[in-house]
Design a protein around this motif. Structure first.
Motif, short mmCIF file in Angstrom:
data_model
loop_
_atom_site.label_atom_id
_atom_site.label_comp_id
_atom_site.label_asym_id
_atom_site.label_seq_id
_atom_site.Cartn_x
_atom_site.Cartn_y
_atom_site.Cartn_z
N GLY A 176 -8.57 -7.01 2.15
CA GLY A 176 -9.54 -7.28 3.21
C GLY A 176 -9.78 -6.03 4.04
N THR A 199 0.60 -14.17 -4.07
CA THR A 199 -0.35 -13.05 -4.16
C THR A 199 0.30 -11.86 -4.86
OG1 THR A 199 0.38 -12.51 -1.92
CG2 THR A 199 -1.79 -13.52 -2.13
N ALA A 219 -7.38 -7.58 8.52
CA ALA A 219 -6.90 -7.10 7.21
C ALA A 219 -5.45 -7.52 7.01
CB ALA A 219 -7.01 -5.58 7.16
N CYS A 220 -5.03 -7.57 5.76
CA CYS A 220 -3.67 -8.01 5.40
C CYS A 220 -2.62 -7.13 6.07
CB CYS A 220 -3.51 -7.93 3.89
SG CYS A 220 -1.87 -8.34 3.32
#
Ligand code: HEM
Length: 521
Positions: free
Chosen positions: A456, A319, A461-462
């Motif tokens: 997110g 990512t 969330a990340c």
């Protein structure tokens, strides 16, 4: 006797035929007027006309988020898609739908796994990223937010980030000397491998130095590839459990090999050999300490730790590396933005030193460039969630257990929210609609649930967002401060998106660096 038998056969077959015809009739009637209808009391989200057996597969191209975006323009921001005979999910493509799903509520705080989980060697529910919103998930989340990814721990890793960025600069500098083409994709991926392996287990990825790390990296790639192949089994409905192409067997074998290497590394830690080479604990130290804590609410086992590390490696390296590549590609393609960023860095940092993380607060344009790149080219364009209780979204009934994809690719290019949504314009992140400065920190945390979602939002969330942002800003800033970048024959970088679920570039980023300001003088 024989005649009687023939009559019986005849009666059985005609009876069967009537049964089949009536069941088809009932099914058609149900689909048309029953629970699948769009009657006002229980409306279902709209859906394109499916084909028998394959459902909507024929409508999906190789870049899934784009296909969903195209379909959403026709069927609306909340639609129903069926892949194959039994995999049905809902796709949300507007900021408004995102807000309803990502609100801080336990419903939709679970994820589903794509692909039969029976091929994993770790027990179901042991995952963190793939976990439902269970007590184990909550325990690990607390560990992440209080120990593993908390600001003080991330600060401890700052020397690792700075060291690895310098190493990457050195390697780029070497390419520039001979005027050779530089495969920036490979260099940025190595940077990320070194960084994440050092954070997790105090070892570098450098293949000539650490064989175990090299093995883990290769196995993680293999596991990801086989995992996505097994994911395709989903479209075979009830046949998915038969491992039709043998990918499941190979996946298990790769996981067993991964498990062996990780066990060796854990054993090294237990005898005191594995501690981080730098100062302070690495993530493995913290996980092992937690596993020895007799008062912990959950007993963390080696299997939990190995699964957690596997997921971290999958979630973090590709990512962040993809985000780095996209940002550099857009900067090379947009000379005005490139020069504006260089000017900001030079006027803030001065001519004699390399920029560092302490410069970040004084580099708002660098922050805006990174945000804009993450908006336009999110490395995770689809967010997976599962609804745990019946509810309504956009006025449509959503049943417990429904699988949902949020198409953040489409949401972050929504023309109602973003002016010129397909253009790379970092300036949009410098001021808000009223012309005042945007709260950059809040934006990055995903508090603006609706429209800006590279990491997110809500409870899932990340957790690596802060770390990823620091790495991207530090690396991109240094690469722009030190080098000019040329493309073969003056071409623009090809920004075609790769296929499938990921938002990576389709082709490696190959370019020619020319030293602008030598970081090693
Ligand atoms: C540019 C880099 C990255 C991007 C774009 C990214 C994006 C995302 C997204 C979109 C999600 C799903 C959020 C949701 O469902 O709402 C996620 C989850 C996650 N990410 Fe990242 N991520 C990045 C880097 C990282 C890094 C560096 C780490 C770890 C060091 C990490 C660890 C995780 C974890 C553990 C989750 C699951 C969180 C949970 O389920 O509670 N990510 N990430």
């Amino acid at each position: 006797m024989a005649a009687n038998n023939v009559d019986l056969w005849y009666i059985d077959w005609s009876y069967l035929l009537i049964l089949i015809l009536s069941s088809i009739f009932v099914r058609v009637a149900l689909t048309k007027y029953g629970k699948n209808s769009s009657s006002p009391s229980t409306p279902q989200p709209p859906s394109p006309l499916p084909l028998p057996v394959i459902g909507h597969i024929h409508l999906l191209g190789s870049v899934l988020p784009r296909s969903f975006q195209t379909l959403a323009r026709r069927y609306g921001p909340f639609m129903r898609i069926r892949m194959g005979s039994s995999l049905t999910f809902l796709v949300g493509s507007s900021p408004d739908v995102a807000r309803q799903i990502l609100k801080p509520d336990v419903n939709f705080s679970s994820r589903f796994e794509l692909g039969p989980v029976q091929y994993s060697i770790y027990q179901q529910g042991m995952g963190f990223i793939t976990s439902p919103y269970s007590p184990y998930y909550r325990f690990m989340k607390k560990l992440c937010t209080t120990k593993l990814f908390v600001g003080s721990q991330l600060n401890q890793f700052r020397h690792i980030r700075e060291h690895e960025v310098r190493d990457c600069l050195r390697s780029v500098s070497e390419s520039s000397v001979g005027g050779d083409a530089c495969n920036l994709t490979a260099k940025l991926t190595t940077l990320m491998n070194n960084l994440i392996f050092r954070m997790i287990m105090g070892r570098r990825y450098d293949k000539y130095v650490d064989d175990e790390v090299k093995q883990i990296k290769e196995l993680v790639v293999e596991i990801m590839e086989l995992g996505s192949k097994c994911g395709i089994y989903e479209v075979f409905g009830p046949l998915k459990k038969y491992d039709l192409f043998g990918h499941g067997k190979k996946l298990r074998a790769a996981m067993v090999r991964y498990d062996d290497v990780l066990e060796k590394i854990i054993a090294d830690y237990e005898v005191g050999d594995g501690a981080c080479r730098g100062s302070g604990d690495d993530l493995m130290d913290i996980l092992l300490k937690t596993s020895r804590d007799v008062d912990a609410e959950v007993k963390l086992t080696n299997n939990h730790i190995k699964q957690f590390i596997l997921e971290m490696l999958i979630a973090s390296i590709d990512t962040t590396s993809a985000a780095l590549q996209w940002t550099m590609a857009e900067l090379i393609n947009h000379h005005r933005v490139f020069m504006k960023l260089r000017e900001e860095i030079e006027s803030t940092v001065g001519p004699s030193r390399l920029m560092s993380e302490s410069d970040f607060p004084n580099l708002p344009y660098l922050q805006a460039v990174v945000k804009e790149s993450l908006r336009l080219h999110t490395p995770t364009p689809l967010i997976f969630r599962e609804c745990t209780k019946d509810c309504k979204i956009n006025g449509y009934k959503v049943k417990a257990g429904t699988k949902i994809f949020l198409n953040t690719y489409a949401i972050m290019r929504d023309p109602e929210t973003w002016q010129d949504p397909d253009e790379f314009v970092p300036e949009r992140f410098l001021v808000n609609a009223e012309g005042s400065q945007l709260d950059q920190a809040e934006l990055m945390k995903g508090q603006d649930f609706g429209s800006y979602l590279p990491f997110g939002g809500g409870r899932r969330a990340c957790i690596g967002a802060m770390h990823a942002s620091a790495v991207i800003q530090a690396t991109v800033g240094a690469l722009i401060q030190c080098f000019d970048w040329k493309i073969k024959d003056g071409d623009k970088v090809d920004i075609t998106v790769g296929s499938g679920f990921s938002g990576a570039m389709a082709r490696p980023l190959v370019c020619y660096p020319v030293v602008h300001s030598d970081p090693f003088k």
